[in-house]
Design an enzyme around this catalytic site. Structure first.
Site, PDB file in Angstrom:
ATOM      1  N   ASP A   1       0.859  -1.190   0.000  1.00  0.00           N
ATOM      2  CA  ASP A   1       0.000   0.000   0.000  1.00  0.00           C
ATOM      3  C   ASP A   1       0.893   1.236   0.000  1.00  0.00           C
ATOM      4  O   ASP A   1       1.033   1.928   1.006  1.00  0.00           O
ATOM      5  CB  ASP A   1      -0.905  -0.027   1.232  1.00  0.00           C
ATOM      6  CG  ASP A   1      -2.044   0.967   1.145  1.00  0.00           C
ATOM      7  OD1 ASP A   1      -2.349   1.425   0.027  1.00  0.00           O
ATOM      8  OD2 ASP A   1      -2.642   1.291   2.193  1.00  0.00           O
TER       9      ASP A   1
ATOM     10  N   GLU B   1      -6.182   5.235  -9.004  1.00  0.00           N
ATOM     11  CA  GLU B   1      -7.477   5.760  -8.559  1.00  0.00           C
ATOM     12  C   GLU B   1      -8.013   6.878  -9.443  1.00  0.00           C
ATOM     13  O   GLU B   1      -7.290   7.783  -9.856  1.00  0.00           O
ATOM     14  CB  GLU B   1      -7.341   6.285  -7.118  1.00  0.00           C
ATOM     15  CG  GLU B   1      -8.657   6.611  -6.464  1.00  0.00           C
ATOM     16  CD  GLU B   1      -8.663   6.316  -4.983  1.00  0.00           C
ATOM     17  OE1 GLU B   1      -9.658   6.649  -4.333  1.00  0.00           O
ATOM     18  OE2 GLU B   1      -7.681   5.747  -4.475  1.00  0.00           O
TER      19      GLU B   1
ATOM     20  N   LYS C   1      -9.292   2.153  -9.480  1.00  0.00           N
ATOM     21  CA  LYS C   1      -9.878   2.340  -8.144  1.00  0.00           C
ATOM     22  C   LYS C   1     -10.970   3.388  -8.187  1.00  0.00           C
ATOM     23  O   LYS C   1     -10.795   4.482  -8.724  1.00  0.00           O
ATOM     24  CB  LYS C   1      -8.806   2.780  -7.139  1.00  0.00           C
ATOM     25  CG  LYS C   1      -7.977   1.650  -6.575  1.00  0.00           C
ATOM     26  CD  LYS C   1      -6.978   2.156  -5.549  1.00  0.00           C
ATOM     27  CE  LYS C   1      -7.583   2.234  -4.176  1.00  0.00           C
ATOM     28  NZ  LYS C   1      -6.560   2.572  -3.153  1.00  0.00           N
TER      29      LYS C   1
ATOM     30  N   THR D   1     -12.929   0.995  -3.441  1.00  0.00           N
ATOM     31  CA  THR D   1     -12.267   1.364  -2.192  1.00  0.00           C
ATOM     32  C   THR D   1     -13.207   2.149  -1.279  1.00  0.00           C
ATOM     33  O   THR D   1     -14.360   2.410  -1.617  1.00  0.00           O
ATOM     34  CB  THR D   1     -10.994   2.162  -2.505  1.00  0.00           C
ATOM     35  OG1 THR D   1     -10.247   2.359  -1.305  1.00  0.00           O
ATOM     36  CG2 THR D   1     -11.316   3.510  -3.132  1.00  0.00           C
TER      37      THR D   1
ATOM     38  N   PHE E   1     -12.113  -1.434   4.551  1.00  0.00           N
ATOM     39  CA  PHE E   1     -11.158  -0.816   5.459  1.00  0.00           C
ATOM     40  C   PHE E   1     -11.298  -1.373   6.873  1.00  0.00           C
ATOM     41  O   PHE E   1     -12.383  -1.730   7.311  1.00  0.00           O
ATOM     42  CB  PHE E   1     -11.350   0.696   5.475  1.00  0.00           C
ATOM     43  CG  PHE E   1     -10.729   1.392   4.284  1.00  0.00           C
ATOM     44  CD1 PHE E   1     -10.605   0.759   3.067  1.00  0.00           C
ATOM     45  CD2 PHE E   1     -10.261   2.686   4.394  1.00  0.00           C
ATOM     46  CE1 PHE E   1     -10.038   1.384   1.971  1.00  0.00           C
ATOM     47  CE2 PHE E   1      -9.683   3.339   3.313  1.00  0.00           C
ATOM     48  CZ  PHE E   1      -9.575   2.688   2.096  1.00  0.00           C
TER      49      PHE E   1
END
Length: 322
Positions: A17, A96, A132, A156, A178
């Protein structure tokens, strides 16, 4: 004894990440994920200065539409960074779509197509890229359309079961539920309560999503994200994928112990339920105060870092015409 990191690889695919190339090369993950915050941090570090200069040269701003030049520079920069990352991993990179498009299905689709086109022009096939998108209703619908075109997606900012379920029903390739940000919310609202890692609300949320997907035989990949400590990661060993920051990868690599799979396919299968309607999705998300607050906060946070990146690019672009 093998480190926790090496043992964890037996049960889950590990994903870095970060946009930090040195960390990626050191920990040898299968994939890597980026977001506006990580892109900003990587650019500020100077690690991509040569690539940034090349992007600014390509854009060739000469005093015309600055906003358009900034937008193009951002898109080209994140693709150049993704291409650099792909040179150090065997798998895929997540790139993203701008967070400010989170509630615009059509604009998200257009942006995703453009990013994929830039990758393909750079010699990167679309099967090495995940687009994303925030798991809003509009983001999920955009992902559904993109998946049908062969553009696979990573949804996400997932904080609730209903977001995850809607993604699976839409045929999304991968979701990033998450963990740490959920814990943050519960700690803020229950400051006197303490949680063991395997009892944290975020860990339980991911475990619940994983089991639901297995029981209903959804093909969507579950990738736990946003970890605050090693305990959370180990409590989700066995999850399809885990995306982990360099600091926690380092801790796992330097720690001995025993890792056991915590998430397993129980072998019990149920029929697929009726697909959620838009009103059902919005109502169930609305009823989850934590998820509603954290989703909005996450989008605002990514947008804030995007604005910082754009301001940096604007300054550099304007400097090119002075």
């Amino acid at each position: 004894m093998p480190s926790l990191l090496e043992q964890l690889r037996q049960y889950s695919t590990l994903v870095a990440d970060t946009g930090d190339l040195d960390a990626i090369r050191r920990f040898v993950p299968q994939d890597a994920t980026t977001n506006p915050s990580l892109i900003l941090k990587a650019v500020q570090s100077g690690q991509y200065e040569a690539q940034l200069r090349d992007v600014l040269t390509t854009v060739r701003y000469s005093g015309g539409n600055l906003d358009q030049a900034i937008d193009e520079a951002c898109d080209r920069l994140i693709v150049v960074m993704g291409t650099q990352i792909l040179g150090s991993i065997p798998g895929r990179v997540s790139t993203e779509v701008n967070a400010r498009l989170s509630f615009d299905r059509d604009a998200s689709i257009d942006k995703a197509r453009y990013l994929v086109r830039l990758y393909e022009e750079a010699g990167i096939s679309r099967d090495r890229v995940l687009i994303k998108l925030a798991a809003t209703w509009e983001g999920i619908r955009a992902a559904q359309a993109l998946e049908r075109e062969g553009i696979q997606c990573n949804l996400t900012l997932i904080f609730s079961f209903v977001q995850a379920r809607a993604c699976a029903e839409a045929g999304v390739y991968l979701i990033s539920p998450f963990v740490g940000r959920i814990l943050d919310w519960y700690k803020k609202n229950n400051p006197s309560k303490s949680y063991q890692a395997d009892e944290e609300p975020g860990v339980l949320s991911v475990a619940n999503i994983y089991q639901y997907f297995r029981r209903h035989q959804y093909s969507t990949v579950v990738m736990g994200a946003s970890f605050r400590n090693v305990g959370e990661i180990l409590a989700l060993a066995g999850c399809d994928r885990l995306t982990i920051s360099p600091a926690l990868l380092e801790e796992l690599a330097n720690t001995e112990g025993t890792v056991e799979s915590q998430l397993k396919d129980c072998g019990e299968y149920l029929s697929v339920p009726e697909v959620l309607s838009e009103s059902q999705f919005r109502w169930q998300l609305n009823e989850d105060a934590m998820a509603t607050e954290k989703l909005a906060e996450g989008i605002r946070g990514f947008e804030g870092d995007q604005l910082q990146l754009e301001a940096m690019l604007a300054e550099r672009l304007e400097g090119c015409v002075k």
